[in-house]
Design a protein around this motif. Structure first.
Motif, PDB file in Angstrom:
ATOM      1  N   UNK A  22       0.700  -1.237  -0.073  1.00 38.69           N
ATOM      2  CA  UNK A  22       0.090  -0.241   0.056  1.00 38.69           C
ATOM      3  C   UNK A  22       0.872   1.219   0.050  1.00 38.69           C
ATOM      4  N   UNK A  23       2.057   1.145   0.769  1.00 38.68           N
ATOM      5  CA  UNK A  23       2.792   2.498   0.954  1.00 38.68           C
ATOM      6  C   UNK A  23       3.665   2.553  -0.211  1.00 38.68           C
ATOM      7  N   UNK A  24       4.250   3.909  -0.335  1.00 38.77           N
ATOM      8  CA  UNK A  24       5.351   3.936  -1.326  1.00 38.77           C
ATOM      9  C   UNK A  24       6.658   3.195  -0.430  1.00 38.77           C
ATOM     10  N   UNK A  25       7.281   2.771  -1.152  1.00 38.62           N
ATOM     11  CA  UNK A  25       8.607   2.059  -0.908  1.00 38.62           C
ATOM     12  C   UNK A  25       9.772   2.718  -1.655  1.00 38.62           C
ATOM     13  N   UNK A  26      10.865   2.742  -0.971  1.00 39.73           N
ATOM     14  CA  UNK A  26      12.159   3.257  -1.616  1.00 39.73           C
ATOM     15  C   UNK A  26      13.389   2.139  -1.236  1.00 39.73           C
ATOM     16  N   UNK A  27      14.047   1.961  -2.027  1.00 36.25           N
ATOM     17  CA  UNK A  27      15.488   1.197  -1.670  1.00 36.25           C
ATOM     18  C   UNK A  27      16.576   1.674  -2.361  1.00 36.25           C
ATOM     19  N   UNK A  28      17.828   1.203  -2.316  1.00 36.35           N
ATOM     20  CA  UNK A  28      18.873   1.594  -2.970  1.00 36.35           C
ATOM     21  C   UNK A  28      18.822   1.716  -4.351  1.00 36.35           C
ATOM     22  N   UNK A  29      17.908   0.907  -5.012  1.00 38.77           N
ATOM     23  CA  UNK A  29      18.026   0.810  -6.716  1.00 38.77           C
ATOM     24  C   UNK A  29      16.819   1.868  -7.094  1.00 38.77           C
ATOM     25  N   UNK A  30      15.540   1.888  -6.504  1.00 40.29           N
ATOM     26  CA  UNK A  30      14.547   2.478  -6.938  1.00 40.29           C
ATOM     27  C   UNK A  30      13.504   3.020  -5.986  1.00 40.29           C
ATOM     28  N   UNK A  31      12.429   3.743  -6.381  1.00 35.33           N
ATOM     29  CA  UNK A  31      11.410   4.064  -5.469  1.00 35.33           C
ATOM     30  C   UNK A  31      10.024   3.424  -6.343  1.00 35.33           C
ATOM     31  N   UNK A  32       9.134   3.125  -5.418  1.00 38.18           N
ATOM     32  CA  UNK A  32       7.720   2.215  -5.967  1.00 38.18           C
ATOM     33  C   UNK A  32       6.679   3.472  -5.467  1.00 38.18           C
ATOM     34  N   UNK A  33       5.950   3.967  -6.112  1.00 38.70           N
ATOM     35  CA  UNK A  33       4.814   4.748  -5.876  1.00 38.70           C
ATOM     36  C   UNK A  33       3.482   3.972  -6.250  1.00 38.70           C
ATOM     37  N   UNK A  34       2.631   3.958  -5.215  1.00 48.76           N
ATOM     38  CA  UNK A  34       1.383   3.026  -5.452  1.00 48.76           C
ATOM     39  C   UNK A  34       0.333   3.911  -5.206  1.00 48.76           C
ATOM     40  N   UNK A  35      -0.686   4.176  -6.289  1.00 51.29           N
ATOM     41  CA  UNK A  35      -1.869   5.096  -6.009  1.00 51.29           C
ATOM     42  C   UNK A  35      -2.502   4.608  -4.956  1.00 51.29           C
ATOM     43  N   UNK A  36      -3.211   5.690  -4.262  1.00 51.38           N
ATOM     44  CA  UNK A  36      -4.183   5.347  -3.177  1.00 51.38           C
ATOM     45  C   UNK A  36      -5.166   4.164  -3.590  1.00 51.38           C
ATOM     46  N   UNK A  37      -5.806   4.229  -4.403  1.00 55.01           N
ATOM     47  CA  UNK A  37      -6.754   3.305  -4.893  1.00 55.01           C
ATOM     48  C   UNK A  37      -5.975   2.022  -5.336  1.00 55.01           C
ATOM     49  N   UNK A  38      -4.817   1.906  -5.345  1.00 52.59           N
ATOM     50  CA  UNK A  38      -3.832   0.788  -5.495  1.00 52.59           C
ATOM     51  C   UNK A  38      -4.033   0.134  -7.069  1.00 52.59           C
ATOM     52  N   UNK A  39      -4.550   0.972  -7.940  1.00 54.98           N
ATOM     53  CA  UNK A  39      -4.746   0.531  -9.263  1.00 54.98           C
ATOM     54  C   UNK A  39      -3.884   0.864 -10.315  1.00 54.98           C
ATOM     55  N   UNK A  40      -2.907   1.631  -9.787  1.00 51.55           N
ATOM     56  CA  UNK A  40      -1.738   1.641 -10.676  1.00 51.55           C
ATOM     57  C   UNK A  40      -0.504   2.099  -9.811  1.00 51.55           C
ATOM     58  N   UNK A  41       0.690   2.056 -10.378  1.00 49.57           N
ATOM     59  CA  UNK A  41       1.874   2.221  -9.710  1.00 49.57           C
ATOM     60  C   UNK A  41       2.725   2.637 -10.611  1.00 49.57           C
ATOM     61  N   UNK A  42       3.947   3.330 -10.073  1.00 48.92           N
ATOM     62  CA  UNK A  42       4.952   4.033 -10.909  1.00 48.92           C
ATOM     63  C   UNK A  42       6.427   3.414 -10.145  1.00 48.92           C
TER      64      UNK A  42
END
Lengths: 114, 114
Positions: A52-72
């Motif tokens: 559900x939450x946005x995540x970050x590590x040493x390689x990249x960041x993951x952004x998940x929309x609030x409705x979880x229907x898409x991510x970047x």
């Protein structure tokens, strides 16, 4: 498991942020979003995952929309070595029988341009 | 720490011949997988082994057999090779006890069936 939709290809200038989108409109509440990448001829490499939450590590960041229907997936400063096919995968979380089978579609071919 | 190793790296077979692809991992993972990747396509799961002593079919199991020899090793056998089995074969391993499926891949075996 939910299906994912990704653009077949994208270009990014070296040093700029690469933003790779993924649609997963039928995702269930207990399904992770995974990102893997495959550099030419090599085995895929895990990048990041999120629920559900946005995540970050040493390689990249993951952004998940609030409705979880898409991510970047965001590669903050793309280099030539980031040229690869990027796979967005949705799969149930946990360690039960449904968690094992990751479905790799055709992914997005990211080309980082000098 | 070699990770996931596969042998051989390349193989050419004639139609009807048999062969076994070997895979070993040194990360003490419980789960192991065999995938195939055809040109321009994503990976497709052939078989997986959730833990030592168990194996299950994936998306494309026909024409293949597997053996989980011990916790480290998972082999894939083609009993009577066909040209349609020309592909790159990847082995992977993971540990789902953490609740998510981060798979580690080997370098692949490139198989041509004439």
């Amino acid at each position: 498991d939910a299906k994912t939709t990704q653009p077949p290809s994208m270009d990014c200038a070296e040093g700029r942020a690469a933003n790779l989108p993924c649609n997963h409109s039928t995702i269930s509440g207990n399904e992770y979003v995974y990102w893997y990448r495959q550099i030419h001829s090599q085995g895929p490499q895990y990048i990041i995952h999120g629920l559900k939450n946005n995540e970050t590590n040493e390689m990249a960041s993951l952004i998940i929309t609030e409705d979880r229907k898409s991510s970047t997936l965001i590669l903050p400063h793309a280099t030539l070595r980031d040229t690869a096919v990027y796979y967005c995968i949705v799969r149930v979380a946990g360690s039960g029988a449904g968690s094992y089978q990751l479905t790799f579609g055709k992914g997005t071919k990211l080309s980082v341009i000098p | 720490n070699a990770g996931v190793t596969q042998t051989p790296k390349f193989q050419v077979l004639k139609t009807g011949q048999s062969m076994t692809l070997q895979c070993a991992q040194d990360m003490n993972h419980n789960s192991m997988y065999w995938y195939r990747q055809d040109p321009g396509m994503g990976l497709r799961l052939i078989y997986y082994s959730a833990s030592e002593g168990t194996t299950d079919k994936g998306e494309v199991p026909n024409g293949y057999n597997v053996s989980r020899l011990n916790k480290r090793e998972f082999s894939l056998r083609l009993e009577s090779a066909a040209p349609s089995q020309t592909s790159v074969y990847f082995c992977a391993s993971s540990e789902l006890d953490r609740g998510y499926n981060e798979q580690f891949f080997g370098p692949g075996t490139r198989l041509t069936v004439l």
